[in-house]
Design a protein around this motif. Structure first.
Motif, mmCIF file in Angstrom:
data_model
loop_
_atom_site.group_PDB
_atom_site.id
_atom_site.type_symbol
_atom_site.label_atom_id
_atom_site.label_comp_id
_atom_site.label_asym_id
_atom_site.label_seq_id
_atom_site.Cartn_x
_atom_site.Cartn_y
_atom_site.Cartn_z
ATOM 1 N N ILE A 245 33.665 49.750 -134.586
ATOM 2 C CA ILE A 245 33.813 50.528 -135.717
ATOM 3 C C ILE A 245 32.617 51.523 -135.934
ATOM 4 C CG2 ILE A 245 33.604 50.532 -138.523
ATOM 5 C CD1 ILE A 245 34.922 47.795 -138.148
ATOM 6 N N MET A 246 31.362 51.266 -135.626
ATOM 7 C CA MET A 246 30.128 52.306 -135.546
ATOM 8 C C MET A 246 30.590 53.428 -134.505
ATOM 9 S SD MET A 246 26.454 51.165 -134.534
ATOM 10 C CE MET A 246 26.896 50.732 -132.963
ATOM 11 N N GLY A 247 30.996 52.818 -133.331
ATOM 12 C CA GLY A 247 31.348 54.278 -132.339
ATOM 13 C C GLY A 247 32.437 55.013 -132.931
ATOM 14 N N LEU A 248 33.441 54.229 -133.718
ATOM 15 C CA LEU A 248 34.494 55.131 -134.094
ATOM 16 C C LEU A 248 33.940 56.249 -135.306
ATOM 17 C CD1 LEU A 248 37.687 55.855 -133.724
ATOM 18 C CD2 LEU A 248 37.755 53.779 -135.426
ATOM 19 N N GLU B 285 31.310 71.405 -129.386
ATOM 20 C CA GLU B 285 32.286 70.006 -129.419
ATOM 21 C C GLU B 285 32.342 69.452 -128.189
ATOM 22 O OE1 GLU B 285 36.767 68.764 -130.427
ATOM 23 O OE2 GLU B 285 36.302 70.744 -130.497
ATOM 24 N N SER B 286 32.222 70.116 -127.000
ATOM 25 C CA SER B 286 32.233 69.601 -125.634
ATOM 26 C C SER B 286 31.006 68.653 -125.388
ATOM 27 C CB SER B 286 32.214 70.487 -124.426
ATOM 28 O OG SER B 286 30.941 71.395 -124.417
ATOM 29 N N GLN B 287 29.935 68.608 -126.119
ATOM 30 C CA GLN B 287 28.672 67.958 -126.120
ATOM 31 C C GLN B 287 28.829 66.540 -126.819
ATOM 32 O OE1 GLN B 287 26.243 68.475 -123.633
ATOM 33 N NE2 GLN B 287 27.681 70.049 -123.191
ATOM 34 N N LEU B 288 30.172 66.455 -127.554
ATOM 35 C CA LEU B 288 30.180 65.193 -128.162
ATOM 36 C C LEU B 288 29.910 63.943 -127.517
ATOM 37 C CD1 LEU B 288 30.891 63.928 -131.047
ATOM 38 C CD2 LEU B 288 33.200 64.098 -130.642
ATOM 39 N N PRO B 289 30.636 63.768 -126.503
ATOM 40 C CA PRO B 289 30.424 62.522 -125.662
ATOM 41 C C PRO B 289 29.021 62.157 -125.533
ATOM 42 C CG PRO B 289 32.273 63.510 -124.718
ATOM 43 C CD PRO B 289 31.744 64.537 -125.720
ATOM 44 N N VAL B 290 28.126 63.377 -124.777
ATOM 45 C CA VAL B 290 26.636 63.227 -124.573
ATOM 46 C C VAL B 290 25.909 62.879 -125.769
ATOM 47 C CG1 VAL B 290 24.824 64.586 -123.837
ATOM 48 C CG2 VAL B 290 27.147 64.913 -122.711
ATOM 49 N N MET B 291 26.069 63.397 -126.879
ATOM 50 C CA MET B 291 25.507 62.993 -128.217
ATOM 51 C C MET B 291 25.616 61.548 -128.692
ATOM 52 S SD MET B 291 25.365 66.396 -130.374
ATOM 53 C CE MET B 291 24.111 65.728 -131.493
ATOM 54 N N VAL B 292 27.007 61.351 -128.682
ATOM 55 C CA VAL B 292 27.187 59.788 -129.096
ATOM 56 C C VAL B 292 26.697 58.880 -128.019
ATOM 57 C CG1 VAL B 292 29.318 58.285 -129.441
ATOM 58 C CG2 VAL B 292 29.581 60.581 -130.318
ATOM 59 N N GLY B 293 26.942 59.221 -126.943
ATOM 60 C CA GLY B 293 26.337 58.254 -125.859
ATOM 61 C C GLY B 293 24.777 57.967 -125.921
ATOM 62 N N ALA C 122 33.986 55.174 -129.577
ATOM 63 C CA ALA C 122 33.779 56.546 -129.656
ATOM 64 C C ALA C 122 34.945 57.289 -128.766
ATOM 65 C CB ALA C 122 32.385 57.072 -129.040
ATOM 66 N N TYR C 123 35.332 56.990 -127.822
ATOM 67 C CA TYR C 123 36.318 57.375 -127.019
ATOM 68 C C TYR C 123 37.505 57.744 -127.749
ATOM 69 C CZ TYR C 123 40.147 57.586 -123.465
ATOM 70 O OH TYR C 123 41.400 57.926 -122.905
ATOM 71 N N LEU C 124 37.972 56.512 -128.467
ATOM 72 C CA LEU C 124 39.159 56.573 -129.246
ATOM 73 C C LEU C 124 38.979 57.744 -130.366
ATOM 74 C CD1 LEU C 124 40.389 52.872 -129.498
ATOM 75 C CD2 LEU C 124 41.136 54.645 -127.980
ATOM 76 N N GLY C 125 37.703 57.727 -130.964
ATOM 77 C CA GLY C 125 37.397 58.752 -132.037
ATOM 78 C C GLY C 125 37.617 59.966 -131.558
ATOM 79 N N VAL C 126 37.166 60.397 -130.413
ATOM 80 C CA VAL C 126 37.193 61.645 -129.694
ATOM 81 C C VAL C 126 38.723 62.267 -129.688
ATOM 82 C CG1 VAL C 126 36.805 63.199 -127.720
ATOM 83 C CG2 VAL C 126 35.136 61.639 -128.520
ATOM 84 N N ARG D 274 41.350 63.623 -132.676
ATOM 85 C CA ARG D 274 41.485 65.120 -132.987
ATOM 86 C C ARG D 274 41.765 66.147 -131.665
ATOM 87 N NH1 ARG D 274 39.716 66.714 -138.003
ATOM 88 N NH2 ARG D 274 40.392 64.903 -139.418
ATOM 89 N N SER D 275 41.486 65.460 -130.659
ATOM 90 C CA SER D 275 41.799 66.183 -129.459
ATOM 91 C C SER D 275 42.182 65.072 -128.189
ATOM 92 C CB SER D 275 40.362 67.214 -128.979
ATOM 93 O OG SER D 275 39.372 66.139 -128.741
ATOM 94 N N VAL D 276 42.091 65.729 -126.860
ATOM 95 C CA VAL D 276 42.672 65.139 -125.910
ATOM 96 C C VAL D 276 41.675 65.009 -124.769
ATOM 97 C CG1 VAL D 276 44.436 64.384 -124.230
ATOM 98 C CG2 VAL D 276 45.166 65.177 -126.478
ATOM 99 N N THR D 277 40.945 63.800 -124.478
ATOM 100 C CA THR D 277 40.100 63.594 -123.402
ATOM 101 C C THR D 277 40.253 62.512 -122.655
ATOM 102 O OG1 THR D 277 38.334 64.532 -124.838
ATOM 103 C CG2 THR D 277 37.468 63.570 -123.027
ATOM 104 N N SER D 278 40.385 62.706 -121.287
ATOM 105 C CA SER D 278 40.581 61.438 -120.383
ATOM 106 C C SER D 278 39.435 60.462 -120.483
ATOM 107 C CB SER D 278 40.800 62.083 -118.950
ATOM 108 O OG SER D 278 39.627 62.567 -118.361
ATOM 109 N N PHE D 279 39.896 59.158 -120.100
ATOM 110 C CA PHE D 279 39.013 58.060 -120.196
ATOM 111 C C PHE D 279 37.888 58.523 -119.147
ATOM 112 C CE2 PHE D 279 37.429 54.135 -118.706
ATOM 113 C CZ PHE D 279 37.156 53.245 -119.791
ATOM 114 N N ASP D 280 38.191 58.978 -117.745
ATOM 115 C CA ASP D 280 37.362 59.198 -116.758
ATOM 116 C C ASP D 280 36.401 60.178 -117.311
ATOM 117 O OD1 ASP D 280 36.479 58.769 -114.099
ATOM 118 O OD2 ASP D 280 37.107 61.037 -113.976
ATOM 119 N N LEU D 281 36.804 61.403 -117.730
ATOM 120 C CA LEU D 281 35.878 62.498 -118.157
ATOM 121 C C LEU D 281 35.117 62.150 -119.297
ATOM 122 C CD1 LEU D 281 35.203 65.560 -118.052
ATOM 123 C CD2 LEU D 281 37.073 65.904 -119.776
#
Length: 256
Positions: free
Chosen positions: A59-62, A78-86, A164-168, A171-178
Motif C-alpha cells: 500500500i505504501m508503494g502504491l 514524469e519519466s523520473q517517477l521510478p527513480v524517485m520512488v525507488g 509502485a510499479y502497479l501505481g505507475v 495512469r500510464s503503461v510501463t513494462s515491468f522490465d523497464l
C-alpha cells in the motif's frame, strides 16, 4: 520541580536499559546457545510478521507513486517517477516504516509475553530451576529481532516496489522490465548498504526494549498492558533517533 523529577526518571530509565543491555552481552551471548528457542522466535518474529509487513509495504508503494505522479507531471519529469520512488523506498521510507510496524507488532508482543511471565512468577521459577532467563528469553528474542528485521525490510522493499510499479501503470503503461531497470540503475551501494545496516540497530532496539519492559513489568494485568504499550512507544522513539544518527554518519562518510 516536575522537570527535575521527569529528568531523574529519564536518567534512571536510561541507566536501567543500559544495565539490562550489559546483562544481555555479558550473559546472553555466551555458550551454550538455545538454538531451538532461537529458531522458534525467528519463525514467530520473522515469518509470521511478513504478511502484515507485505500488506503495509504494498500500500505504501502504491500510494507514494500515486501521490508523487501529479507533481512530477506538472514539472514535465514524469519519466523520473521510478527513480524517485525507488530511492525514497530503499533509502528511507521502507526501512523506517517497516521498523515502526515491526515495533508495533513484535515490541508489544514481547513486552506483553514477558510481562505476563513476570507477574505470574514464571521467570522466578526459571531461575530457581537453574534456567537462565536472560539466555533463554532475552538473548533468543533480541538476536531474532536483530536478524529478522533486515530480512523483512528487504522483502518489504521488494513488495513496495511492485506496488509502485502497479501505481505507475494506473495512469500510464510501463513494462515491468523497464520500470525495475530504471529503479536499479539509480541505486548505488551507498543507498542500499546503510539502509539495510541501520535496520540491524532498529531490530536490536525493538528486541532489547521489549524484553526490558517485560522483565520489569509491575504486578497485575494492568502492568502487562503498560509494558506492552511502553515497549512500542520507546522502540518507536529509538528508531527515529537511530535513523537520525544513521543519516548523519552516512553524510560524514560521504555515502549519500
Amino acid at each position: 520541580m516536575s522537570l527535575i523529577v521527569s529528568t531523574k526518571k529519564f536518567l534512571d530509565e536510561t541507566g536501567n536499559i543500559a544495565k539490562f543491555t550489559g546483562r544481555f552481552f555479558s550473559v546472553g551471548i555466551r555458550p551454550h546457545y538455545e538454538i531451538k528457542e532461537f529458531l522458534n522466535q525467528c519463525y514467530i518474529i520473522g515469518y509470521k510478521s511478513f504478511p502484515l509487513i507485505a500488506l503495509t509495504s504494498f500500500i505504501m508503494g502504491l500510494v507514494l507513486t500515486m501521490q508523487l505522479r501529479p507533481s512530477l507531471v506538472s514539472y514535465g519529469v514524469e519519466s523520473q517517477l521510478p527513480v524517485m520512488v525507488g530511492l525514497a523506498i530503499v533509502r528511507e521510507i521502507g526501512p523506517v516504516i517497516t521498523a515502526l510496524i515491526f515495533a508495533g507488532k513484535i515490541g508489544s508482543s514481547i513486552g506483553a509475553e514477558l510481562g505476563s511471565m513476570k507477574v505470574t512468577e514464571q521467570i522466578d521459577a526459571m531461575e530457581v530451576s537453574g534456567i537462565k532467563p536472560v539466555k533463554y528469553l532475552v538473548a533468543t528474542r533480541v538476536i531474532a529481532t536483530t536478524l529478522m528485521l533486515p530480512i523483512l525490510t528487504i522483502l518489504g522493499d521488494a513488495v513496495s516496489l511492485f506496488g509502485a510499479y502497479l501505481g505507475v501503470n494506473i495512469r500510464s503503461v510501463t513494462s515491468f522490465d523497464l520500470f525495475f531497470r530504471q529503479v536499479f540503475k539509480s541505486l548505488a551501494y551507498g543507498d542500499v548498504a546503510p539502509a539495510v545496516l541501520k535496520t540491524l540497530f532498529f531490530g536490536f532496539a525493538v528486541g532489547i526494549v521489549g524484553c526490558y519492559k517485560g522483565f520489569n513489568s509491575s504486578k497485575g494485568t494492568q502492568g502487562v498492558g503498560i509494558s506492552a504499550n511502553s515497549s512500542v512507544v520507546l522502540s518507536s522513539v529509538l528508531i527515529f533517533i537511530i535513523d537520525l544518527l544513521a543519516v548523519q554518519v552516512t553524510e560524514i562518510l560521504g555515502l549519500n
